[in-house]
Design an enzyme around this catalytic site. Structure first.
Site, mmCIF file in Angstrom:
data_model
loop_
_atom_site.group_PDB
_atom_site.id
_atom_site.type_symbol
_atom_site.label_atom_id
_atom_site.label_comp_id
_atom_site.label_asym_id
_atom_site.label_seq_id
_atom_site.Cartn_x
_atom_site.Cartn_y
_atom_site.Cartn_z
ATOM 1 N N ASP A 1 -63.489 24.728 29.106
ATOM 2 C CA ASP A 1 -64.702 24.836 27.580
ATOM 3 C C ASP A 1 -65.120 24.802 26.329
ATOM 4 O O ASP A 1 -66.153 24.651 25.960
ATOM 5 C CB ASP A 1 -64.027 26.611 28.050
ATOM 6 C CG ASP A 1 -62.990 27.084 26.384
ATOM 7 O OD1 ASP A 1 -61.814 26.014 26.810
ATOM 8 O OD2 ASP A 1 -63.494 27.557 26.129
ATOM 9 N N HIS A 2 -64.689 23.140 27.152
ATOM 10 C CA HIS A 2 -65.461 21.943 25.794
ATOM 11 C C HIS A 2 -66.081 21.248 26.305
ATOM 12 O O HIS A 2 -66.160 20.203 24.955
ATOM 13 C CB HIS A 2 -63.865 21.676 24.925
ATOM 14 C CG HIS A 2 -63.615 22.926 24.245
ATOM 15 N ND1 HIS A 2 -64.379 23.821 22.799
ATOM 16 C CD2 HIS A 2 -62.749 23.639 24.479
ATOM 17 C CE1 HIS A 2 -64.051 24.444 22.295
ATOM 18 N NE2 HIS A 2 -62.795 25.176 23.513
ATOM 19 N N ASP B 1 -60.412 24.123 18.518
ATOM 20 C CA ASP B 1 -59.391 25.346 19.331
ATOM 21 C C ASP B 1 -57.898 24.461 17.958
ATOM 22 O O ASP B 1 -56.551 25.202 18.460
ATOM 23 C CB ASP B 1 -59.140 25.596 20.159
ATOM 24 C CG ASP B 1 -59.834 25.752 21.431
ATOM 25 O OD1 ASP B 1 -61.248 25.967 20.360
ATOM 26 O OD2 ASP B 1 -60.172 26.098 22.834
ATOM 27 N N HIS C 1 -64.956 28.796 18.474
ATOM 28 C CA HIS C 1 -64.539 30.247 18.997
ATOM 29 C C HIS C 1 -65.168 31.436 18.698
ATOM 30 O O HIS C 1 -64.212 31.063 17.239
ATOM 31 C CB HIS C 1 -63.566 30.767 20.384
ATOM 32 C CG HIS C 1 -63.098 29.528 20.733
ATOM 33 N ND1 HIS C 1 -63.524 29.912 22.363
ATOM 34 C CD2 HIS C 1 -62.757 28.495 21.165
ATOM 35 C CE1 HIS C 1 -63.181 29.332 23.299
ATOM 36 N NE2 HIS C 1 -62.477 28.001 22.604
ATOM 37 N N HIS D 1 -61.307 18.147 22.638
ATOM 38 C CA HIS D 1 -59.940 18.948 23.686
ATOM 39 C C HIS D 1 -60.502 18.635 24.807
ATOM 40 O O HIS D 1 -61.501 18.975 25.036
ATOM 41 C CB HIS D 1 -59.496 19.163 23.103
ATOM 42 C CG HIS D 1 -59.683 20.658 23.419
ATOM 43 N ND1 HIS D 1 -60.592 21.072 22.286
ATOM 44 C CD2 HIS D 1 -59.020 21.737 24.029
ATOM 45 C CE1 HIS D 1 -60.497 23.103 22.248
ATOM 46 N NE2 HIS D 1 -60.005 22.665 23.601
ATOM 47 N N HIS E 1 -52.487 23.179 20.040
ATOM 48 C CA HIS E 1 -53.521 23.755 21.050
ATOM 49 C C HIS E 1 -53.097 22.810 22.600
ATOM 50 O O HIS E 1 -53.136 22.888 23.952
ATOM 51 C CB HIS E 1 -54.702 23.715 20.485
ATOM 52 C CG HIS E 1 -55.721 24.341 21.433
ATOM 53 N ND1 HIS E 1 -55.180 25.766 22.286
ATOM 54 C CD2 HIS E 1 -56.704 24.371 22.632
ATOM 55 C CE1 HIS E 1 -56.717 26.349 23.343
ATOM 56 N NE2 HIS E 1 -57.363 24.609 23.526
ATOM 57 N N HIS F 1 -60.448 20.739 27.625
ATOM 58 C CA HIS F 1 -60.041 22.440 28.254
ATOM 59 C C HIS F 1 -62.081 22.471 28.706
ATOM 60 O O HIS F 1 -62.473 21.699 27.823
ATOM 61 C CB HIS F 1 -60.298 23.032 27.464
ATOM 62 C CG HIS F 1 -59.059 23.170 26.697
ATOM 63 N ND1 HIS F 1 -57.950 24.149 26.573
ATOM 64 C CD2 HIS F 1 -57.439 22.844 28.025
ATOM 65 C CE1 HIS F 1 -56.679 24.150 26.186
ATOM 66 N NE2 HIS F 1 -56.586 23.151 27.391
HETATM 67 FE FE FE Z 1 -61.301 26.652 23.813
HETATM 68 ZN ZN ZN Z 2 -59.088 24.903 24.191
#
Ligand code: FE
Ligand code: ZN
Length: 256
Positions: A60-61, A134, A172, A56, A115, A58
């Site tokens: 942080d990915h 996520d 996570h 996805h 999400h 985001h």
């Molecule tokens: Fe994340």
């Molecule tokens: Zn995420």
């Protein structure tokens, strides 16, 4: 032959994964929170990265992708067609039901929106592995930033229907906090109580709690248990639509 899968802690509490086919040498990376630990893991094993699977959009990915591709410029980047406008440049755009081959193993794309809308998971049945980031998480699920409760419930229901021996590779290390919340929903669930104790011990030893077994998620993860009568009774929602029960559990977690 199953893929050889390793878990790579990144940033504060993210995970990336490498899935390596020992016969062909093909190696896939799932998500790119941070390049340095991923590049170190590849170098240490002498694995050459051939595919990058993005779950996805985001940061942080995806944010380590540029530095990873600088080292492995031939790796093919694969992500959701529905999200291509906000993902890094993709070589292959996929949607639910599409497949990704890593060596002799085949991964199936599952739409797990909730999400984010456009979040995908990758299921490799021959390796008994699903990469969920996520969506379904260890004892939890991602926050609903874009999708609705019923949409996330539908997504989690697809994952819950995979073979119970499937191992869940999620994004996570949130499991200890998730356990504290889960116990407020099912304080008397013996499987949850013992899992919670195991999580406390694992974290004290700085051991990751990811990946986790789907069978254990089904027995303990409140977000998969919205149809369970005792859970519904605890919430005063006996006989309610599980999607509505899920939505209530998710709302309680947001306030927890
Ligand atoms: Fe994340
Ligand atoms: Zn995420």
């Amino acid at each position: 032959m199953p893929l050889d899968i390793i878990t790579i802690p990144c940033l504060q509490d993210n995970y990336a994964f490498l899935a390596h086919d020992p016969v062909s040498g093909e190696t896939a990376l799932v998500d790119i929170p941070e390049a340095a630990p991923i590049l170190a893991a590849l170098t240490q094993r002498n694995w050459k990265l051939t595919h990058v699977l993005i779950t996805h959009h985001h940061d942080d990915h995806v944010q380590g992708l540029g530095a990873v591709l600088a080292a492995y410029p031939d790796a093919k980047v694969i992500g959701a067609a529905a999200d291509s406008h906000r993902l890094p440049d993709l070589n292959i755009e996929v949607a639910e039901g599409d497949t990704v081959r890593i060596g002799a193993d085949t991964g199936y794309v599952i739409d797990v929106s909730g999400h984010t809308v456009g979040h995908i998971a990758f299921h490799f049945p021959q390796s008994a592995a699903v990469f969920t980031a996520d969506s379904l998480m260890a004892l939890g699920c991602g926050r609903l930033f874009e999708g609705t409760g019923p949409q996330m419930w539908a997504s989690l229901s697809k994952l819950a229907a995979l073979p119970a021996e499937t191992i869940v590779y999620s994004g996570h290390e949130y499991t200890a906090a998730n356990a504290a919340f889960a116990l407020t929903i099912e304080p008397d669930n013996p499987a949850l109580i013992s899992r919670s104790e195991a999580i406390t011990a694992a974290r004290a030893a700085q051991t990751p709690t990811v990946p986790s077994a789907l069978a254990l998620e089904l027995a303990t993860n409140p977000f998969l248990r919205a149809a369970v009568p005792s859970v519904q009774a605890h919430l005063g929602m006996q006989g309610a639509d599980p999607a509505a029960v899920f939505t209530e559990i998710r709302a309680r977690k947001d306030r927890f």
